[in-house]
Design a protein around this motif. Structure first.
Motif, mmCIF file in Angstrom:
data_model
loop_
_atom_site.group_PDB
_atom_site.id
_atom_site.type_symbol
_atom_site.label_atom_id
_atom_site.label_comp_id
_atom_site.label_asym_id
_atom_site.label_seq_id
_atom_site.Cartn_x
_atom_site.Cartn_y
_atom_site.Cartn_z
ATOM 1 N N LEU B 219 -14.208 11.845 -95.986
ATOM 2 C CA LEU B 219 -14.352 12.708 -97.170
ATOM 3 C C LEU B 219 -15.734 12.595 -97.812
ATOM 4 C CD1 LEU B 219 -12.950 14.660 -99.189
ATOM 5 C CD2 LEU B 219 -12.306 12.627 -100.507
ATOM 6 N N VAL B 236 -16.247 12.565 -107.075
ATOM 7 C CA VAL B 236 -14.822 12.513 -106.736
ATOM 8 C C VAL B 236 -14.139 11.541 -107.689
ATOM 9 C CG1 VAL B 236 -13.168 11.820 -104.947
ATOM 10 C CG2 VAL B 236 -15.256 13.044 -104.295
ATOM 11 N N SER B 238 -11.385 9.050 -108.035
ATOM 12 C CA SER B 238 -10.505 8.341 -107.089
ATOM 13 C C SER B 238 -9.052 8.399 -107.539
ATOM 14 C CB SER B 238 -10.966 6.894 -106.902
ATOM 15 O OG SER B 238 -10.826 6.194 -108.121
ATOM 16 N N LEU B 241 -6.964 11.143 -106.008
ATOM 17 C CA LEU B 241 -6.682 11.134 -104.568
ATOM 18 C C LEU B 241 -5.276 10.610 -104.324
ATOM 19 C CD1 LEU B 241 -10.092 9.686 -103.408
ATOM 20 C CD2 LEU B 241 -9.233 11.973 -102.857
ATOM 21 N N ASP B 242 -4.659 11.108 -103.277
ATOM 22 C CA ASP B 242 -3.310 10.672 -102.942
ATOM 23 C C ASP B 242 -3.378 9.459 -102.014
ATOM 24 O OD1 ASP B 242 -0.557 10.605 -102.632
ATOM 25 O OD2 ASP B 242 -0.590 12.033 -100.959
ATOM 26 N N VAL B 262 -9.027 6.581 -97.294
ATOM 27 C CA VAL B 262 -8.933 7.939 -97.844
ATOM 28 C C VAL B 262 -10.329 8.541 -98.037
ATOM 29 C CG1 VAL B 262 -8.191 9.280 -99.850
ATOM 30 C CG2 VAL B 262 -6.700 7.501 -98.919
ATOM 31 N N LEU B 263 -11.290 7.694 -98.433
ATOM 32 C CA LEU B 263 -12.628 8.214 -98.735
ATOM 33 C C LEU B 263 -13.523 8.327 -97.509
ATOM 34 C CD1 LEU B 263 -13.332 6.312 -102.077
ATOM 35 C CD2 LEU B 263 -13.209 8.799 -101.803
ATOM 36 N N ILE B 288 -9.801 17.182 -106.734
ATOM 37 C CA ILE B 288 -10.179 15.767 -106.641
ATOM 38 C C ILE B 288 -11.561 15.494 -107.219
ATOM 39 C CG2 ILE B 288 -8.723 15.294 -104.627
ATOM 40 C CD1 ILE B 288 -11.437 15.466 -102.983
#
Lengths: 319, 319
Positions: B219, B236, B238, B241-242, B262-263, B288
Motif C-alpha cells: 500500500l 494514511v 492507520s 485500516l482493517d 497491511v501497509l 483510509i
C-alpha cells in the motif's frame, strides 16, 4: 551504461529502458502506469506473443543485444502483419540475471524500439524481473483497418500460393555461424536480424488473400499449417523458388542442399499467402505453387511428392 | 495427463492447453493462428504484461499449478481493472522444462482460464518454449468502455484515499508458509490465490476516481507511485485500516506488527484510488486517508510520519 542490472535495481533499470523509447500517435498512454493504452480504431485488436530464451533462440556470442531486440520484435510484428493487420504496439517481459551488465537490456530495448519503428509501432510497456536465464517475452498488437483478419483456414482449391520476403537466408546464416565462420555477411546478418516485409501483410489482405502466415517454422511446415487449417493440399514448385547463387555456394561448402534451407528454414519471417487465381500480385510477390483439393490427409508436397527431409522446428523435440 | 512436456512435444502440448479453454463474445479469433483477434469496442485497448518465475514469484511446493495460473492471471487482470477498464483477454508465454509433467502446464492453464472467467475475460493465445526455469509471462488486455483511463497522476490535494479488496492477507499467508505452517487457511489461501475486486476498477472510474492503482508492491509503495506521479503528499490513517483479529494473532505468534503486512504487503491486488471529497463511495470501499499538497518531495506518510519500516518490493534488490 555503467554497472550491472542488480546495481541499477528494478526501478533504475525501468527508468533506463523507458528513457530509450519513442512514441507514435497510436500510443495514448505509454509506460509508467498499471497498463498502457493503445489506439484500436478498427474496434478489434490483433494480439500475439512469443518467448525467446538465451541459448535456445539466441546466443550472446553470435548476436548483440541490439540484434536480439530487433529479432524478437520482428518475429512478433510479423505475426501481426501476417493476419493482415498493421502493427501498433509491443510489450516486453524481460528476465535478466542481476550480474548482467545494464548495457545489455538497454541495447535490447534500442533494438525493439528500432524494429517497432520499421513496422510503424512503438514499445508501450513491460516488466523486468530477475532470473538465471535471459528470457525475452514479447507481445505485439495491431489494427485490422476495417479488413477481416486473414487466417490460415481460407485457402481454396485453385488458389495460387505466393511468397514475399526472404526464405532460407537465416538458416544459411545459421549454418555458417555454427561452423565457426562469420561470412558471407549477408546471410549471417539475415540470421541475426530478419527483415519481415511488414507492409506486405495488410497489402495482401487488401488484394483478397484467402489464407496467410509468416514463415517462422519453415516454408513447408508453415504451408502445412495452412493446408491443415484449410483442409487442402498444397504443391510447391521448387523451380519457382529463389535460390540465390551465393546460397548454392554455401550449400556446396557445407554439404547441404540449399533448397533444404529455402523449404525448411524458419526465422526469416517471409509472408506466404494464397490468392484466388488471376489475382494481380505486386512485383515482389513470387508465385511458388498452387492449392489443390485434399486427397486424404491435407498435406504439402514439393514437385508433387512429400518433402521427406528433416524440416520444421519443434521447440521440444528439436527435430 | 500422462507423460512429460518433452514426450508430448510442442504441438501436442499446445493442443492439450488450448483444449482446456473457454471463450467469450469478445474473442473474435482464438488460439491457433498467427495472432488472436479481440474486440476493442472503445477503439482503444488497455494492455499490460507481467512475468512470474519459479522460485522467485511462486514455489511448486507451496502453490499448485492451478493456483499459479489463478495468481498470474489475477495480477495482470488487476492491472487492467486499475486503469478503469474491463478485462477482455489474456495471452500466455510459457517456459517449461522438458522433464516437467504435462499435468503442470495443463493445470496452470485451467487456473488462467478460471481467473479470466471471474474477470469476464478469456485466454486467446500464447507460446510455449523449453527452458530450465518455469516462467509464466502474461499479457492482459481490456476495454475502457468510453471512459478515460484512470492513471496514477490525477490525485489532487483535498481528494480522499479509499481502498477496496484485501490488504496484507497475502503477506500474512507468506509469513505463515515461510515458517513451515499451512494454517490459518484463509491467509495461506490468500497468498496462493489473490481475489482482486475487478469490478471495482471500472466502478471507481465511473464514480470519478482521480487516480487509481492496484496494490501489488504494498500500500505505501503503490500510494507512493500515485504521490510521485501526481506531485502530491498522501497521508494514511492507520486507525482506518482493517486489521482483522486473526491477522493480529498471527502477528503475535510470529513477532510481526500486522500493520506492517497491511501497509507493505503486496500481491493481494486490492484497488486503491483517490476521489474528490464528498464522492459517495459504495459500501465495500474504505476511506483510509487524504491527499495533501506536496511540501517538498511528494511522499506517503502514515499518521503524519514517514513509514520507516522496510516496505515495498524491488525485484532486484529484494528489499
Amino acid at each position: 551504461m555503467k554497472g550491472t542490472v542488480g546495481e541499477l535495481g528494478e526501478f533504475g533499470l525501468i527508468r533506463a529502458l523507458t528513457s530509450r523509447l519513442t512514441t507514435t500517435p497510436a500510443v495514448r498512454l505509454g509506460p509508467g502506469d498499471d497498463a498502457a493504452v493503445v489506439a484500436a480504431p478498427d474496434r478489434r485488436v490483433v494480439a500475439t506473443t512469443d518467448v525467446l530464451i538465451e541459448g535456445r533462440h539466441f546466443r550472446r556470442d553470435w548476436s548483440t543485444a541490439y540484434d536480439v531486440g530487433r529479432k524478437s520484435a520482428a518475429q512478433n510484428l510479423a505475426d501481426v502483419a501476417a493476419m493482415g493487420a498493421v502493427p501498433t504496439a509491443l510489450l516486453l517481459g524481460l528476465v535478466v540475471p542481476a550480474e548482467l551488465s545494464a548495457t545489455w537490456p538497454v541495447e535490447l530495448m534500442d533494438g525493439l524500439r528500432d524494429e517497432c519503428q520499421v513496422a510503424g509501432a512503438a514499445v508501450v510497456g513491460g516488466d523486468v524481473v530477475r532470473g538465471e536465464t535471459i528470457t525475452v517475452a514479447i507481445t505485439a498488437l495491431g489494427d485490422l483497418r476495417n479488413r477481416e483478419p486473414v487466417t490460415r483456414s481460407g485457402a481454396r482449391p485453385g488458389d495460387v500460393v505466393a511468397v514475399t520476403g526472404w526464405l532460407g537466408w537465416s538458416a544459411a546464416g545459421y549454418a555458417v555461424l555454427s561452423r565457426g565462420f562469420r561470412s558471407p555477411r549477408a546471410f549471417v546478418e539475415a540470421h541475426r536480424r530478419p527483415e519481415p516485409p511488414y507492409h506486405a501483410g495488410p497489402a495482401a489482405a487488401e488484394l483478397g488473400a484467402t489464407a496467410m502466415t509468416d514463415v517462422s517454422d519453415g516454408l513447408v511446415a508453415d504451408l502445412g499449417h495452412i493446408a491443415t487449417a484449410s483442409g487442402v493440399c498444397i504443391d510447391v514448385k521448387s523451380g519457382d523458388l529463389d535460390v540465390p547463387a551465393q546460397m548454392t555456394d554455401i550449400g556446396q561448402a557445407v554439404g547441404v542442399d540449399p533448397l533444404q534451407w529455402v523449404l525448411t528454414g524458419g526465422e526469416d519471417h517471409a509472408i506466404v499467402a494464397t490468392f484466388p487465381q488471376g489475382t494481380k500480385l505486386p512485383a515482389r510477390w513470387r508465385v511458388i505453387g498452387r492449392v489443390d483439393k485434399a486427397v486424404g490427409t491435407p498435406q504439402v508436397t514439393v514437385d508433387g511428392a512429400p518433402w521427406d527431409k528433416a524440416g520444421g522446428w519443434d521447440h521440444f523435440g528439436g527435430k
